[in-house]
Enzyme design. Structure first.
Site, short mmCIF file in Angstrom:
data_model
loop_
_atom_site.label_atom_id
_atom_site.label_comp_id
_atom_site.label_asym_id
_atom_site.label_seq_id
_atom_site.Cartn_x
_atom_site.Cartn_y
_atom_site.Cartn_z
CG ASN A 100 -0.33 -0.13 2.50
OD1 ASN A 100 0.76 -0.69 2.62
ND2 ASN A 100 -0.95 0.39 3.53
CD GLU A 133 7.83 -0.51 10.77
OE1 GLU A 133 6.66 -0.22 10.49
OE2 GLU A 133 8.60 -1.09 9.99
P1 NAD Z 1 -0.26 -9.31 3.26
O1 NAD Z 1 -0.25 -9.78 4.66
O2 NAD Z 1 -1.05 -10.04 2.27
O3 NAD Z 1 1.23 -9.28 2.67
C1 NAD Z 1 2.26 -8.53 3.28
C2 NAD Z 1 3.59 -9.07 2.80
O4 NAD Z 1 3.74 -10.40 3.30
C3 NAD Z 1 3.75 -9.18 1.28
O5 NAD Z 1 5.07 -8.91 0.92
C4 NAD Z 1 3.41 -10.64 1.02
O6 NAD Z 1 3.98 -11.14 -0.17
C5 NAD Z 1 4.01 -11.30 2.24
N1 NAD Z 1 3.39 -12.59 2.61
C6 NAD Z 1 2.12 -13.01 2.38
N2 NAD Z 1 1.95 -14.25 2.88
C7 NAD Z 1 3.13 -14.61 3.44
C8 NAD Z 1 3.59 -15.78 4.11
N3 NAD Z 1 2.79 -16.82 4.33
N4 NAD Z 1 4.85 -15.80 4.57
C9 NAD Z 1 5.68 -14.75 4.39
N5 NAD Z 1 5.31 -13.61 3.74
C10 NAD Z 1 4.05 -13.55 3.27
O7 NAD Z 1 -0.64 -7.76 3.32
P2 NAD Z 1 -0.88 -6.77 2.09
O8 NAD Z 1 -2.22 -7.11 1.50
O9 NAD Z 1 0.32 -6.73 1.22
O10 NAD Z 1 -0.94 -5.34 2.82
C11 NAD Z 1 -2.09 -4.81 3.39
C12 NAD Z 1 -2.07 -5.05 4.89
O11 NAD Z 1 -0.91 -4.45 5.47
C13 NAD Z 1 -3.24 -4.38 5.59
O12 NAD Z 1 -3.77 -5.26 6.54
C14 NAD Z 1 -2.61 -3.17 6.27
O13 NAD Z 1 -3.33 -2.71 7.40
C15 NAD Z 1 -1.28 -3.70 6.63
N6 NAD Z 1 -0.33 -2.61 6.85
C16 NAD Z 1 0.08 -2.35 8.13
C17 NAD Z 1 0.95 -1.30 8.38
C18 NAD Z 1 1.38 -0.97 9.79
O14 NAD Z 1 2.35 -0.25 9.93
N7 NAD Z 1 0.71 -1.46 10.81
C19 NAD Z 1 1.42 -0.52 7.32
C20 NAD Z 1 1.00 -0.81 6.04
C21 NAD Z 1 0.12 -1.88 5.81
#
Ligand code: NAD
Length: 496
Positions: free
Chosen positions: A152, A460
């Site tokens: 995002n 962070e």
């Molecule tokens: P996601 O959990 O689908 O993926 C995040 C990352 O993890 C990606 O690089 C993905 O390829 C990797 N990933 C997915 N499955 C994995 C696995 N089994 N093992 C290891 N890596 C894996 O999230 P997304 O859809 O990319 O991002 C959106 C989410 O991120 C939302 O829930 C948002 O709230 C969260 N987010 C949180 C913050 C924060 O600082 N708290 C900041 C930005 C986004």
């Protein structure tokens, strides 16, 4: 020939291996192909980072690392326009947002880490039990950090996942989201230009199911720094438990904006719109729930409508466009199905913006307000991660706090009131890592951020964000003055 975005390992880009197409959400056009890295490649990247860690940590100081980070900030600053173009083309966020917010904010965060004097690495202590002895408490680096980032805010996330660990003395293997690797790759390439040694930060591309899994399953990493959804965070933690690895988890949110009748309503309307519709609601901290004092609810929602009507839909790559695309088709489908389920269950679409000027073949969802909802429904409790605001009226301060704290998440919150005593009282009752009073989404590199409850573990940014990438080492300087030879050792060994 189509462009291939490969891995960056030991200073070289490698483009061999299985490929995944990368399309722009702006208009569906093909950007190129990214490599989907296998386990052998991931292990090679980790090995390269391990070697770089051993060499670089021993030969660098905080100040030499900060010099390199400062050079990097200058290089990125010079290329800010290129970064903004890449970021918008890859994510579909408006070019205005990339140009005036995401990229400059990330540069200011790189500069903060280049200049902060908060991280001291070690402090001296004395031991009250052993008079005359001294010790040093060090915040030693973890070693090789596996950093995993979401789609995002890819550039800001890459900065947060790479720069603080490097400042603390670590090396990194970063895996950006396979949907949005472009600016993270540019950052790693620019680190080489800035003079960071090859291998200190390696980048592997690929999906979470493949590359991400291989990275977290490796026993050769020392820590996992993960930002993404709560369900994936849970899997990451489970895997880290098996290998006894430290984790930091920055996860999802369902943040509330609480608006009291005495607030500056014109300012609050703008803040609430900014809170949810910036980046088409695809921000972890997006304030997706409006909790509003009943007496001003109708007036407030009408004001919101007026502003939303004036926002321009269109091509996000044009500077006049206000509304960002949805970055992935999967995310758009998720939003669609959640809204359909809500309407089927009696929820009311109070407002939905016309998006007719958005480019064909792009991925878009209209800014939407949903009312008539109750806590406990999926749309009220789950992260939507899209431009959808759910609205709940309240009558008392207690009710507002209960609604605000009523989900499993605890990332951020906003409070809008002219009564600062009330704001302070409520802020300290809110279960969230960040509480903004009369503003929203204002991030500072000096302020630690992260989640309460299921929004995460660890912080962070700020000094806390640097310390996250360290482990404590105590070094005891012994000498005869401790009296140990006469007293304590004498418990075991008789003097001769
Ligand atoms: P996601 O959990 O689908 O993926 C995040 C990352 O993890 C990606 O690089 C993905 O390829 C990797 N990933 C997915 N499955 C994995 C696995 N089994 N093992 C290891 N890596 C894996 O999230 P997304 O859809 O990319 O991002 C959106 C989410 O991120 C939302 O829930 C948002 O709230 C969260 N987010 C949180 C913050 C924060 O600082 N708290 C900041 C930005 C986004």
């Amino acid at each position: 020939m189509d462009k291939v975005f490969g891995n960056i390992i030991n200073g070289k880009e490698e483009t061999d291996g299985e490929k995944i197409p990368l399309n722009s959400p702006v208009d569906g056009s093909l950007i190129g192909y990214i490599v989907n890295s296998g386990r052998e490649t991931v292990e090679r990247a980790i090995k390269s980072s391990r070697e770089a860690f051993i060499k670089f940590y021993a030969s660098s100081t905080i100040s030499s690392r900060q010099k390199l980070i400062g050079k990097l900030a200058d290089i990125v600053q010079e290329k800010a326009e290129t970064y903004a173009q890449l970021e918008s083309q890859n994510t579909g966020k408006t070019i205005r947002q990339s140009t005036f917010m995401d990229i400059p904010l990330a540069i200011s965060h790189i500069r903060y880490f280049a200049e902060t004097d908060e991280f001291k690495f070690q402090r001296n202590i004395t031991h009250p039990e052993y008079p005359g002895t001294e010790g040093i408490v060090q915040n030693a680096p973890m070693g090789v950090v596996a950093s995993i980032a979401p789609w995002n805010v890819p550039f800001l996330m890459a900065v947060w996942k790479v720069i603080p660990p490097v400042l603390a003395g670590n090396s990194v293997v970063i895996k950006p989201s396979h949907y949005t690797p472009l600016t993270a790759m540019e950052l790693v390439k620019d680190m080489k230009v800035a003079g960071f040694p090859d291998g200190l930060v390696n980048l592997v591309n690929g999906t979470g199911r493949t590359t991400g899994t291989y990275l977290i399953e490796s026993d050769n990493i020392d820590m996992i720094s993960f930002t993404g959804s709560t369900p994936t965070g849970s899997k990451v933690m489970e895997q880290a438990a098996k290998n006894i690895k430290k984790v930091s988890l920055e996860l999802g949110g369902k943040s509330p904006n609480i608006v009291f009748a005495d607030a500056d309503l014109d300012h609050a309307v703008k803040g609430v719109i900014f809170g949810i519709f910036l980046n088409a609601g695809q921000l972890c901290e997006s304030a997706s729930r409006l909790i509003i004092e009943e007496s001003v609810m109708d007036k407030f929602l009408e004001k919101m409508k007026t502003y939303l009507d004036s926002m321009k839909s269109g091509n996000p790559m044009e500077f006049e466009t206000d509304i960002s695309a949805i970055t992935t088709r999967e995310q758009k489908d998720k939003i669609d199905s959640l809204i359909k389920e809500t309407v089927d269950a009696g929820g009311k679409i109070f407002y939905s913006r016309n998006m007719k000027d958005a480019p064909d073949h792009g991925i878009y969802f209209p800014p939407t307000l949903l009312s008539g909802l109750h806590p406990g429904s999926r749309v009220s409790d789950e992260e939507i991660f899209g431009p959808v605001l759910t609205v709940y009226p309240f009558r008392s301060e207690e009710e507002a706090i209960e609604l605000a704290n009523g989900t499993k998440y605890g990332l951020a919150a906003g409070i809008w009131t002219r009564d600062l005593n009330r704001a302070a009282r409520i802020a300290s009752m809110i279960q969230a890592g960040t509480v903004w009073i009369n503003e929203y989404h204002l991030l500072s590199a000096a302020a630690p951020r992260g989640g309460f409850k299921k929004s995460g573990i660890g912080r962070e940014l700020g000094i806390e964000g640097i310390m996250e990438y360290t482990q404590t080492r105590h070094i005891f300087y012994g000498n005869n003055a401790s009296g140990m030879s006469d007293i304590a050792y004498g418990i075991l060994i008789k003097s001769t």
